[in-house]
Design an enzyme around this catalytic site. Sequence first.
Site: not given
Length: 309
Positions: A75, A199-200, A172, A27, A134, A137, A250-251
């Site tokens: 981001n 996630n990030t 997530k 996403s 999610n 975030c 992730g990556g």
Amino acid sequence: MEKYIADPRLKTSLCGIELDNPVIAASGTFGYGYEFAEHYDINMLGSFSFKGTTGEPRFGNPTPRIAEVPSGMLNSVGLQNPGVDAVIAKELPRLKKCFSKPVMANVSGFSTEEYTHVCELLDKEEQVGWLEVNISCPNVHGGGMGFGTSPELAAEVTRAVKKVTTKPVIMKLTPNVTDIVSIAKACEEAGADGISLINTVLSMRINLNTRRPLLANTTGGMSGPAVFPLAVRMVYQVSKAVSVPVVGLGGISTPEDVIEMMMAGACAVEVGAANLADPFACKNIIEGLPAAMDRYGIGSLGEIIGAAH
């Protein structure tokens, strides 16, 4: 446009839905699919998770909200999206013209009520196969990460969403926690059908000339190859602790990364930042998987899920 012929050795399943291969575009990196469909047949994907959707339209965070870093990117987009009503009325019909498989609906929210409202609406859409909720975030103040950092709040959202949906719910998770396993187990106990992670990673950089953060929002989420080892570790830990399917992300940028993530315990994977660096990233990974499997003596991907345990 060349038609992709699925290789049966790549098949896997996610919450009872069969995938031609485990590669799902993540996403926020694949829009609603049709932009990529102009370049190749996106039906070769296992699936994709469309842009994170909230109850109301969101413009997102102020710019600059993207910054490159070694081996990745930051981001702080802030969940820019047209809102669930516009997604259902405009985006999904357009998506259906270029993608014939079940799609993953990524849902974000700032309250339990918003999560349930959006999930209830998207659950009714024929093309939606899974709801990816999610709760992780790290870019939006006042929501997002707060739900994913507490087992109690994560369970609360899971239970609420499960009450109004019939389709598989995949929670997530954020990596910005001390104990990822306790949160995953709380989601499973509350009824989650699957877990996706990570996630990030909350990060920041500073401009040496201006002496100010590179991002207008100060911090943002880091993605890309730099976070891959962290993602592998967390997928390994969570997949050992829960009995529901795990989606690893992730990556991931190579076929070998897919194999490693599946050996850690993932039954499917998501490719994110790599799509922004190369719009053909998912295509290249899928096409490269059979040769990579041959190099490591793998007959089918199903046989390696959790092999590292």
